[in-house]
Design an enzyme around this catalytic site. Structure first.
Site, PDB file in Angstrom:
ATOM      1  CG  ASP A 133     -41.227 -87.561  40.728  1.00 18.07           C
ATOM      2  OD1 ASP A 133     -41.518 -86.630  39.960  1.00 18.07           O
ATOM      3  OD2 ASP A 133     -42.008 -88.503  40.975  1.00 18.07           O
ATOM      4  CG  HIS A 138     -38.306 -86.458  35.895  1.00 16.05           C
ATOM      5  ND1 HIS A 138     -38.304 -85.414  36.807  1.00 16.05           N
ATOM      6  CD2 HIS A 138     -39.048 -87.445  36.461  1.00 16.05           C
ATOM      7  CE1 HIS A 138     -39.027 -85.743  37.861  1.00 16.05           C
ATOM      8  NE2 HIS A 138     -39.487 -86.964  37.676  1.00 16.05           N
TER       9      HIS A 138
END
Length: 289
Positions: free
Chosen positions: A105, A271
């Site tokens: 990320d 995620h």
């Protein structure tokens, strides 16, 4: 968490970094994303250490319990170049001349910036759930803006997002639902809660995004114009239950102008792959590293 790991605070230039490190063998740095801290790697780092690596997990500047320097009009103190310099200084302090870097990320931006700016130091690069900042911004369309609207919200300074988030950080970050203790693990969850409930940390995390839309994009543009590429072996991993493929098709194609030999694949995960699918992630990392 992190059995047989050491927890330290190491000052690098202007910024003290909280860092957990352990194991022996080739060094690998694990960089977390937003809104996590280094404890997101609690199920990954010990497994990598057991596989024969020295594993270093810092809180990025602005995040967790690392330093939060004053910002400026360009948000330069929160640029990925500044964070990459932190990383090199940290590894100097720990005695590692070369190392691999893995970023998830927001950490993926720091990871590839480190590989671009310090090619003599980075042995291998892994990016997870991220593409170069300039590539994401140049591909922005209505779908991207609708799904990633937080990028633009976080970046505002006239009506700062800090006021909204800090009014109820637990609700904003789903701290008792999708990011609850069952999903994160109780100790990791406690560290996450301490971070999101600290207004200084919320500000530091948003400064990361503000830098991303400005100075980080310009730095990418300058590198691309100069023909700079990542020359070390590189791998991209992405969570198949996230939106990388929906937005970019084959994410590897986005990366190839930056590192032509990049390899990679998807992992069956949401995620936050380090917490959702640690065993599969470690298998992929250990084989590549």
């Amino acid at each position: 968490m992190f059995d047989n790991f050491q927890l330290d605070r190491i000052t690098v230039g202007e910024v003290p970094l909280r860092v957990r490190h352990g194991g022996s063998g080739p060094a690998v740095v694990l960089l977390h994303g937003h809104p996590r801290t280094h404890t997101t790697w609690y199920a990954v780092a010990p497994r990598l250490a057991a596989a024969g690596f020295t594993v270093v997990c810092p809180d990025l500047r602005g995040y967790g319990q690392s330093g939060k320097p004053p910002t400026d009009a360009d948000h330069t103190p929160y640029s990925k170049r500044a964070m990459a310099n932190d990383l090199v200084g940290l590894m100097d302090a720990l005695g590692h001349a070369t190392f691999s870097v893995v970023g998830h990320d927001r950490g993926s931006y720091v990871a590839y910036r480190t590989a671009l700016d310090h090619p003599e130091r980075v042995a291998k690069l892994v990016v997870i759930d991220g593409v170069p900042a300039v590539e994401a911004l140049e591909r922005t369309d209505a779908k991207f803006a609708a799904q990633w609207w937080h990028w633009w919200f976080f970046a505002q300074s006239e009506k700062p997002a800090e006021r909204v988030i800090c009014a109820d950080p637990d609700a904003w970050y789903n701290a008792w639902t999708s990011n609850g203790p069952d999903a994160l693990g109780p100790e990791n969850h406690a560290d996450f809660l301490a971070a999101i409930r600290d207004p200084a940390t919320v500000h530091g995390m948003l400064e990361d995004y503000r830098a991303g839309l400005g100075i980080d994009r310009r730095t990418d543009e300058q590198d691309r114009a100069a023909g700079r590429q990542i020359r070390c072996p590189a791998m991209m991993l992405w969570s198949t239950r996230d939106d990388m493929e929906e937005i970019y098709g084959d994410p590897l194609e986005v990366w190839k102008p930056w590192c032509p030999q990049i390899v990679g694949h998807g992992i069956d995960s949401t995620h936050h792959v380090a917490e959702n699918a640690p065993a599969e992630l470690v298998k992929s990392l250990a084989e590549f590293l």
